[in-house]
Design an enzyme around this catalytic site. Structure first.
Site, PDB file in Angstrom:
ATOM      1  N   GLY A  11       0.839  -1.204   0.000  1.00  0.00           N
ATOM      2  CA  GLY A  11       0.000   0.000   0.000  1.00  0.00           C
ATOM      3  C   GLY A  11       0.872   1.251   0.000  1.00  0.00           C
ATOM      4  O   GLY A  11       2.108   1.178   0.097  1.00  0.00           O
ATOM      5  N   PHE A  12       0.228   2.385  -0.091  1.00  0.00           N
ATOM      6  CA  PHE A  12       0.940   3.672  -0.216  1.00  0.00           C
ATOM      7  C   PHE A  12       1.905   3.899   0.959  1.00  0.00           C
ATOM      8  O   PHE A  12       3.122   4.060   0.782  1.00  0.00           O
ATOM      9  CB  PHE A  12      -0.129   4.777  -0.304  1.00  0.00           C
ATOM     10  CG  PHE A  12       0.363   6.181  -0.150  1.00  0.00           C
ATOM     11  CD1 PHE A  12       1.540   6.607  -0.747  1.00  0.00           C
ATOM     12  CD2 PHE A  12      -0.391   7.107   0.584  1.00  0.00           C
ATOM     13  CE1 PHE A  12       1.981   7.925  -0.612  1.00  0.00           C
ATOM     14  CE2 PHE A  12       0.034   8.421   0.724  1.00  0.00           C
ATOM     15  CZ  PHE A  12       1.229   8.825   0.137  1.00  0.00           C
ATOM     16  N   ILE A  13       1.385   3.872   2.171  1.00  0.00           N
ATOM     17  CA  ILE A  13       2.216   4.227   3.329  1.00  0.00           C
ATOM     18  C   ILE A  13       3.178   3.084   3.670  1.00  0.00           C
ATOM     19  O   ILE A  13       4.372   3.304   3.933  1.00  0.00           O
ATOM     20  CB  ILE A  13       1.316   4.582   4.534  1.00  0.00           C
ATOM     21  CG1 ILE A  13       0.508   5.846   4.214  1.00  0.00           C
ATOM     22  CG2 ILE A  13       2.148   4.766   5.797  1.00  0.00           C
ATOM     23  CD1 ILE A  13      -0.575   6.182   5.230  1.00  0.00           C
ATOM     24  N   TYR A 153     -15.904   3.378   8.490  1.00  0.00           N
ATOM     25  CA  TYR A 153     -14.431   3.316   8.460  1.00  0.00           C
ATOM     26  C   TYR A 153     -13.869   3.740   9.818  1.00  0.00           C
ATOM     27  O   TYR A 153     -13.069   3.031  10.429  1.00  0.00           O
ATOM     28  CB  TYR A 153     -13.907   4.234   7.344  1.00  0.00           C
ATOM     29  CG  TYR A 153     -12.408   4.479   7.390  1.00  0.00           C
ATOM     30  CD1 TYR A 153     -11.517   3.408   7.284  1.00  0.00           C
ATOM     31  CD2 TYR A 153     -11.892   5.754   7.545  1.00  0.00           C
ATOM     32  CE1 TYR A 153     -10.143   3.614   7.331  1.00  0.00           C
ATOM     33  CE2 TYR A 153     -10.519   5.978   7.586  1.00  0.00           C
ATOM     34  CZ  TYR A 153      -9.648   4.902   7.479  1.00  0.00           C
ATOM     35  OH  TYR A 153      -8.298   5.114   7.530  1.00  0.00           O
ATOM     36  N   LYS A 157     -11.768   1.571  12.721  1.00  0.00           N
ATOM     37  CA  LYS A 157     -10.407   1.944  13.160  1.00  0.00           C
ATOM     38  C   LYS A 157     -10.387   2.177  14.666  1.00  0.00           C
ATOM     39  O   LYS A 157      -9.446   1.829  15.357  1.00  0.00           O
ATOM     40  CB  LYS A 157      -9.905   3.187  12.416  1.00  0.00           C
ATOM     41  CG  LYS A 157      -9.733   3.028  10.944  1.00  0.00           C
ATOM     42  CD  LYS A 157      -8.808   1.896  10.550  1.00  0.00           C
ATOM     43  CE  LYS A 157      -7.364   2.318  10.461  1.00  0.00           C
ATOM     44  NZ  LYS A 157      -6.510   1.229   9.895  1.00  0.00           N
TER      45      LYS A 157
HETATM   46  N1  LIG Z   1      -3.484   7.538   3.386  1.00  0.00           N
HETATM   47  C1  LIG Z   1      -4.085   8.279   4.331  1.00  0.00           C
HETATM   48  O1  LIG Z   1      -4.281   9.490   4.178  1.00  0.00           O
HETATM   49  C2  LIG Z   1      -4.497   7.650   5.644  1.00  0.00           C
HETATM   50  C3  LIG Z   1      -5.122   8.462   6.597  1.00  0.00           C
HETATM   51  C4  LIG Z   1      -5.502   7.910   7.814  1.00  0.00           C
HETATM   52  C5  LIG Z   1      -5.244   6.572   8.076  1.00  0.00           C
HETATM   53  N2  LIG Z   1      -4.657   5.786   7.128  1.00  0.00           N
HETATM   54  C6  LIG Z   1      -4.394   4.383   7.469  1.00  0.00           C
HETATM   55  O2  LIG Z   1      -3.056   4.081   7.100  1.00  0.00           O
HETATM   56  C7  LIG Z   1      -2.945   2.724   6.689  1.00  0.00           C
HETATM   57  C8  LIG Z   1      -2.307   2.632   5.323  1.00  0.00           C
HETATM   58  O3  LIG Z   1      -3.118   3.346   4.388  1.00  0.00           O
HETATM   59  P1  LIG Z   1      -2.699   3.539   2.863  1.00  0.00           P
HETATM   60  O4  LIG Z   1      -3.097   4.917   2.482  1.00  0.00           O
HETATM   61  O5  LIG Z   1      -1.304   3.084   2.646  1.00  0.00           O
HETATM   62  O6  LIG Z   1      -3.740   2.520   2.178  1.00  0.00           O
HETATM   63  P2  LIG Z   1      -3.533   1.440   1.010  1.00  0.00           P
HETATM   64  O7  LIG Z   1      -4.891   0.986   0.636  1.00  0.00           O
HETATM   65  O8  LIG Z   1      -2.665   1.993  -0.068  1.00  0.00           O
HETATM   66  O9  LIG Z   1      -2.744   0.271   1.732  1.00  0.00           O
HETATM   67  C9  LIG Z   1      -3.354  -0.725   2.508  1.00  0.00           C
HETATM   68  C10 LIG Z   1      -2.797  -2.088   2.094  1.00  0.00           C
HETATM   69  O10 LIG Z   1      -3.393  -3.083   2.936  1.00  0.00           O
HETATM   70  C11 LIG Z   1      -3.704  -4.216   2.145  1.00  0.00           C
HETATM   71  N3  LIG Z   1      -4.834  -4.898   2.795  1.00  0.00           N
HETATM   72  C12 LIG Z   1      -6.086  -4.415   2.962  1.00  0.00           C
HETATM   73  N4  LIG Z   1      -6.834  -5.302   3.652  1.00  0.00           N
HETATM   74  C13 LIG Z   1      -6.026  -6.361   3.919  1.00  0.00           C
HETATM   75  C14 LIG Z   1      -6.201  -7.577   4.620  1.00  0.00           C
HETATM   76  N5  LIG Z   1      -7.382  -7.883   5.158  1.00  0.00           N
HETATM   77  N6  LIG Z   1      -5.156  -8.442   4.684  1.00  0.00           N
HETATM   78  C15 LIG Z   1      -3.952  -8.143   4.138  1.00  0.00           C
HETATM   79  N7  LIG Z   1      -3.720  -6.984   3.462  1.00  0.00           N
HETATM   80  C16 LIG Z   1      -4.748  -6.114   3.356  1.00  0.00           C
HETATM   81  C17 LIG Z   1      -4.062  -3.693   0.763  1.00  0.00           C
HETATM   82  O11 LIG Z   1      -3.820  -4.661  -0.250  1.00  0.00           O
HETATM   83  C18 LIG Z   1      -3.146  -2.459   0.648  1.00  0.00           C
HETATM   84  O12 LIG Z   1      -1.971  -2.751  -0.087  1.00  0.00           O
HETATM   85  C19 LIG Z   1      -4.366   2.160   6.773  1.00  0.00           C
HETATM   86  O13 LIG Z   1      -4.490   1.484   8.017  1.00  0.00           O
HETATM   87  C20 LIG Z   1      -5.260   3.380   6.726  1.00  0.00           C
HETATM   88  O14 LIG Z   1      -6.486   3.141   7.379  1.00  0.00           O
HETATM   89  C21 LIG Z   1      -4.277   6.302   5.919  1.00  0.00           C
END
Ligand SMILES: NC(=O)c1ccc[n+]([C@@H]2O[C@H](COP(=O)([O-])OP(=O)(O)OC[C@H]3O[C@@H](n4cnc5c(N)ncnc54)[C@H](O)[C@@H]3O)[C@@H](O)[C@H]2O)c1
Length: 338
Positions: A11-13, A153, A157
């Site tokens: 994922g992104f982060i 959502y 969380k």
């Molecule tokens: N990007 C933001 O602005 C933001 C803001 C607040 C919180 N978050 C939190 O940060 C975290 C990362 O977010 P992101 O933006 O990188 O999202 P993203 O969707 O790019 O990455 C999440 C990854 O988790 C994997 N995934 C999802 N469900 C799964 C499961 N059940 N089993 C295994 N893998 C699974 C997906 O394939 C994906 O690659 C998340 O927990 C999200 O809730 C992100």
């Protein structure tokens, strides 16, 4: 050299965090189910970048497969677990609520079971500014109430935070729950505003601007966010040892929540102006009402983060948007690694 499990590393982060940890010489076990919430090709392309590095193992699995995942993590013997995998996105939780319960509640339960047994020095997990829900007081501080979620959502969380608190208390598991504020940057998510706006403007389409452009957000540049996570890795909470009066440290568990946001809210129209400057093109905007579950204004009180690691996110929006646009132009010009 530390051994770290990162869930959601495609994922992104997770990708940016894994890359930083690997570049620092750490060993990383990544677990990601490669879900198709957005184009999995982007995930495969991030993965190809990570595979250039030594000390990296990729396991493509869904966290809900509890026994398999627990065994995998026990074999790896991590010093730390950073749990980022989740079903993200506020709006999609109206369309597919089950994905949120499965990934964010059951998936987090798996990670907690693995942590209980593997006993890492520190469990860190992603939560979100969305847990502040209907709160009127800004900036959002970790000690504010978080019992009024306005999206599923956010509710899932928050459930993850609460489950983790109970494990932390029952099993003396040092745990940090970060609350992220609108993260953006290269390799970002196609469902988020920056990607969608740049893509639409580049292709001559109008952009949909919700809340009539009146929303305000703390935009957090990805490198600042990773600085925050890496800084917190070495600061596991200790029971009875708060770092300041603002500390959210639990009275009964080595558990705290920490905002990772700079506390500098930017209006949506200023955000769009930064994109227009970077692209050298004007946007055509459809002004639309607020969407269900969205919050008008979210920004962080960064004092606890500063007390813990000595700094808060600070990259100027214009610079961060420029970095994204450069990446977008290269990536969409046909950059594919696999
Ligand atoms: N990007 C933001 O602005 C933001 C803001 C607040 C919180 N978050 C939190 O940060 C975290 C990362 O977010 P992101 O933006 O990188 O999202 P993203 O969707 O790019 O990455 C999440 C990854 O988790 C994997 N995934 C999802 N469900 C799964 C499961 N059940 N089993 C295994 N893998 C699974 C997906 O394939 C994906 O690659 C998340 O927990 C999200 O809730 C992100």
């Amino acid at each position: 050299m530390a051994r770290t499990v990162v869930t959601g590393h495609a994922g992104f982060i997770g990708f940016h965090l894994a890359q930083r940890l690997l570049n620092q010489g750490n060993v990383v076990l990544g677990i990601d189910g490669m879900t198709d919430y957005y184009d999995p090709q982007l995930k495969r392309d991030r993965l190809a970048q990570l595979r250039r590095t030594e000390n990296f193992t990729h396991e493509e699995r869904m966290l809900e497969h509890r026994d398999e995942i627990v065994a995998l993590i026990l074999r790896f013997q991590p010093d730390a677990i950073v749990h980022l995998a989740a079903q993200a996105g506020v709006r999609y939780s109206l369309e597919n609520p089950a994905a949120y319960i499965e990934s964010n509640v059951l998936g987090t339960f798996t990670v907690l079971e693995a942590a209980r047994q593997a006993k890492p020095k520190h469990l860190l997990m992603a939560s979100t500014s969305s847990v502040y829900g209907g709160n009127q007081k800004v900036p959002f501080a970790e000690t504010d109430r978080t019992d009024a979620p306005i999206s599923l959502y956010a509710a899932t969380k928050k459930a993850g935070e609460d489950l983790a608190h109970s494990y932390s208390s029952l099993h003396q598991l040092p745990t940090t729950a970060f609350r992220f504020f609108t993260v953006y940057g290269p390799w970002g998510r196609p469902d988020m505003a920056l990607f969608k706006f740049v893509d639409a403007i580049q292709h001559g389409r109008a952009i949909d601007v919700y809340g009539n452009g009146e929303m305000r957000r703390d935009f957090t540049y990805i490198d600042d966010l990773v600085d925050g996570i890496v800084g917190l890795l070495d600061r596991p909470p200790a029971l009875g040892r708060p770092v300041s009066q603002l500390d959210s440290l639990s009275a009964v568990a080595p558990f705290r929540s920490v905002n990772i946001g700079g506390g500098n809210p930017v209006g949506l129209m200023d955000f769009i102006a930064a994109i227009e400057d970077s692209l050298g093109q004007k946007a055509r905007a459809n002004l639309l009402p607020m969407q269900t579950g969205d919050m008008v204004e979210t920004y962080a009180e960064p004092a606890l983060l500063e007390a813990l690691i000595g700094r808060a996110p600070r990259t100027p929006l214009s610079q961060g948007v420029r970095e994204f646009v450069n990446w977008y132009n290269n990536y969409c010009a046909g950059f594919r690694e696999e």
